[in-house]
Write a protein that holds these residues in place. Structure first.
Motif, short mmCIF file in Angstrom:
data_model
loop_
_atom_site.label_atom_id
_atom_site.label_comp_id
_atom_site.label_asym_id
_atom_site.label_seq_id
_atom_site.Cartn_x
_atom_site.Cartn_y
_atom_site.Cartn_z
N VAL A 9 0.82 -1.25 -0.03
CA VAL A 9 0.11 -0.03 -0.09
C VAL A 9 0.90 1.30 0.02
O VAL A 9 0.40 2.35 -0.52
CB VAL A 9 -1.08 0.05 1.18
CG1 VAL A 9 -0.42 0.28 2.43
CG2 VAL A 9 -1.91 0.94 1.27
N SER A 10 2.04 1.15 0.59
CA SER A 10 2.80 2.33 0.60
C SER A 10 3.59 2.53 -0.96
O SER A 10 3.85 3.85 -1.06
CB SER A 10 3.97 2.19 1.58
OG SER A 10 4.83 1.20 1.37
N ALA A 11 3.61 1.81 -1.75
CA ALA A 11 4.00 1.61 -3.12
C ALA A 11 2.99 2.21 -4.02
O ALA A 11 3.18 2.95 -5.04
CB ALA A 11 4.54 0.41 -3.40
N PHE A 12 1.79 1.69 -3.81
CA PHE A 12 0.53 1.94 -4.66
C PHE A 12 -0.56 2.21 -3.76
O PHE A 12 -1.53 1.51 -3.38
CB PHE A 12 0.20 0.81 -5.51
CG PHE A 12 -0.89 1.27 -6.46
CD1 PHE A 12 -0.79 2.52 -7.29
CD2 PHE A 12 -1.80 0.32 -6.66
CE1 PHE A 12 -1.91 2.71 -8.08
CE2 PHE A 12 -2.89 0.88 -7.47
CZ PHE A 12 -2.98 1.96 -8.34
N PRO A 13 -0.85 3.64 -3.25
CA PRO A 13 -1.80 3.77 -2.19
C PRO A 13 -3.37 3.84 -2.63
O PRO A 13 -4.27 3.54 -2.04
CB PRO A 13 -1.84 5.34 -1.86
CG PRO A 13 -0.22 5.42 -2.14
CD PRO A 13 0.00 4.71 -3.41
N LEU A 14 -3.33 3.62 -4.05
CA LEU A 14 -4.84 3.21 -4.65
C LEU A 14 -5.21 2.03 -4.68
O LEU A 14 -6.48 1.53 -4.92
CB LEU A 14 -4.99 3.88 -6.05
CG LEU A 14 -4.88 5.21 -6.09
CD1 LEU A 14 -5.05 5.90 -7.45
CD2 LEU A 14 -5.88 5.99 -5.42
N ALA A 15 -4.52 1.04 -4.02
CA ALA A 15 -4.71 -0.37 -4.19
C ALA A 15 -5.84 -1.11 -3.24
O ALA A 15 -6.78 -1.54 -3.86
CB ALA A 15 -3.58 -1.35 -3.75
N PRO A 16 -5.96 -0.28 -2.11
CA PRO A 16 -7.22 -0.72 -1.46
C PRO A 16 -8.39 -0.18 -1.84
O PRO A 16 -9.56 -1.01 -1.83
CB PRO A 16 -7.00 0.03 0.15
CG PRO A 16 -5.54 0.12 0.17
CD PRO A 16 -5.01 0.50 -1.34
N MET A 17 -8.44 0.90 -2.63
CA MET A 17 -9.70 1.29 -3.43
C MET A 17 -10.09 0.71 -4.40
O MET A 17 -11.14 0.26 -4.64
CB MET A 17 -9.65 2.78 -3.83
CG MET A 17 -10.82 3.68 -4.37
SD MET A 17 -10.81 5.21 -5.12
CE MET A 17 -9.38 4.62 -6.38
N PHE A 18 -9.19 0.14 -5.15
CA PHE A 18 -9.25 -0.92 -6.32
C PHE A 18 -9.97 -2.15 -6.00
O PHE A 18 -10.76 -2.86 -6.36
CB PHE A 18 -8.08 -1.09 -7.30
CG PHE A 18 -7.66 0.06 -8.04
CD1 PHE A 18 -8.78 0.89 -8.59
CD2 PHE A 18 -6.70 0.53 -8.29
CE1 PHE A 18 -8.64 1.89 -9.61
CE2 PHE A 18 -6.15 1.61 -9.10
CZ PHE A 18 -7.49 2.36 -9.71
N ALA A 19 -9.42 -2.70 -4.76
CA ALA A 19 -9.58 -3.79 -4.25
C ALA A 19 -11.15 -3.89 -3.61
O ALA A 19 -11.87 -4.65 -3.81
CB ALA A 19 -8.72 -4.23 -2.95
N CYS A 20 -11.38 -2.68 -2.99
CA CYS A 20 -13.06 -2.86 -2.55
C CYS A 20 -13.76 -2.38 -3.72
O CYS A 20 -15.06 -2.90 -3.73
CB CYS A 20 -12.89 -1.13 -1.56
SG CYS A 20 -14.71 -0.90 -0.94
N ALA A 21 -13.55 -1.91 -4.68
CA ALA A 21 -14.59 -1.80 -5.99
C ALA A 21 -14.63 -2.98 -6.64
O ALA A 21 -15.64 -3.49 -6.84
CB ALA A 21 -13.96 -0.90 -7.23
N ASN A 22 -13.56 -3.91 -6.52
CA ASN A 22 -13.44 -5.42 -7.08
C ASN A 22 -14.45 -6.14 -6.31
O ASN A 22 -15.27 -7.09 -6.63
CB ASN A 22 -12.11 -5.79 -7.21
CG ASN A 22 -12.04 -6.99 -7.52
OD1 ASN A 22 -12.73 -7.76 -8.42
ND2 ASN A 22 -11.13 -8.22 -7.07
N ASN A 23 -14.35 -6.04 -4.83
CA ASN A 23 -15.18 -6.89 -4.15
C ASN A 23 -16.67 -6.42 -4.24
O ASN A 23 -17.33 -7.53 -4.08
CB ASN A 23 -14.68 -6.58 -2.44
CG ASN A 23 -13.17 -7.28 -2.22
OD1 ASN A 23 -12.94 -8.13 -2.83
ND2 ASN A 23 -12.64 -6.85 -1.12
N MET A 24 -17.05 -5.24 -4.41
CA MET A 24 -18.29 -4.67 -4.75
C MET A 24 -18.99 -5.41 -5.69
O MET A 24 -19.98 -5.97 -5.92
CB MET A 24 -18.51 -3.33 -4.62
CG MET A 24 -18.27 -2.76 -3.04
SD MET A 24 -18.44 -0.86 -2.88
CE MET A 24 -18.46 -0.06 -4.44
N ILE A 25 -18.22 -5.40 -6.77
CA ILE A 25 -18.67 -5.95 -7.95
C ILE A 25 -18.69 -7.38 -7.97
O ILE A 25 -19.63 -8.17 -8.34
CB ILE A 25 -17.59 -5.83 -9.14
CG1 ILE A 25 -17.72 -3.97 -9.57
CG2 ILE A 25 -18.02 -6.47 -10.49
CD1 ILE A 25 -16.81 -3.43 -10.41
#
Length: 191
Positions: A9-25
């Motif tokens: 997450v420190s290298a790519f801070p948007l990873a949790p947001m993409f993971a959350c969007a993926n989980n919702m779908i």
């Protein structure tokens, strides 16, 4: 996916947001597949998530170490410091974060209060109804220390017609023919 979202997450801070969007779908797609394309799965109870809890716990500790190491050794904030200073900061910061995580896991209550109340209520029902456990008052009633009285039967009671001549010994029950719905008073006009 939890590893991708936490380990780097420190290298790519948007990873949790993409993971959350993926989980919702994925939840919607899996729900559609379960309800439309497959048979209903056979229900199976489980107390918890099993060994996955240990895996996720270990992965969170590794993620803490990984992110702190990326911050200490790669971030430009520490570029002027020597390698020894970076390593000391890494050890201190990592120890503090892992200590906070362990403190929270030990002292944070895993079961919410409303769930505790519901479990206690279910246990009480099981004892009284299924196991037929005695009440605290039962010993006093058996010993004769508590006076038990039968509740009075009124003419407005719907079961009074069923009792008929089998009225309790406290007086004869009024007949249903001449009684009104107000406290068992007789109506003189209907006699």
């Amino acid at each position: 996916q939890f590893g991708y979202a936490t380990l780097f997450v420190s290298a790519f801070p948007l990873a949790p947001m993409f993971a959350c969007a993926n989980n919702m779908i994925e939840v919607r797609v899996d729900g559609w597949k379960l309800t439309q394309n497959t048979r209903r799965p056979w229900p199976a109870g489980a107390e918890d998530i099993g060994t996955w809890e240990d895996v996720l716990d270990l992965m969170s500790v590794i993620a803490t170490i990984s992110n702190v190491s990326m911050i200490c050794f790669i971030a430009p904030v520490f570029s002027q410091n020597t390698l020894t200073d970076r390593f000391l900061f890494f050890i201190a910061f990592e120890s503090v974060l892992v200590g906070i995580k362990l403190w929270i896991s030990v002292y944070a209550d895993e079961t919410p209060d409303d769930v505790k109340i519901q479990v206690a209520r279910q246990h009480f029902y099981e004892e009284k109804i299924i196991l037929q456990a005695r009440d605290e008052d039962d010993d006093d009633v058996d010993a004769g220390n508590v006076a038990t009285t039968e509740p009075p039967i009124f003419a407005s009671d719907p079961q009074i017609e069923q009792l008929g001549a089998d009225a309790p010994s406290g007086g004869a029950a009024p007949s249903a023919k001449g009684s009104s719905s107000k406290g068992g008073r007789r109506d003189n006009k209907t006699e």
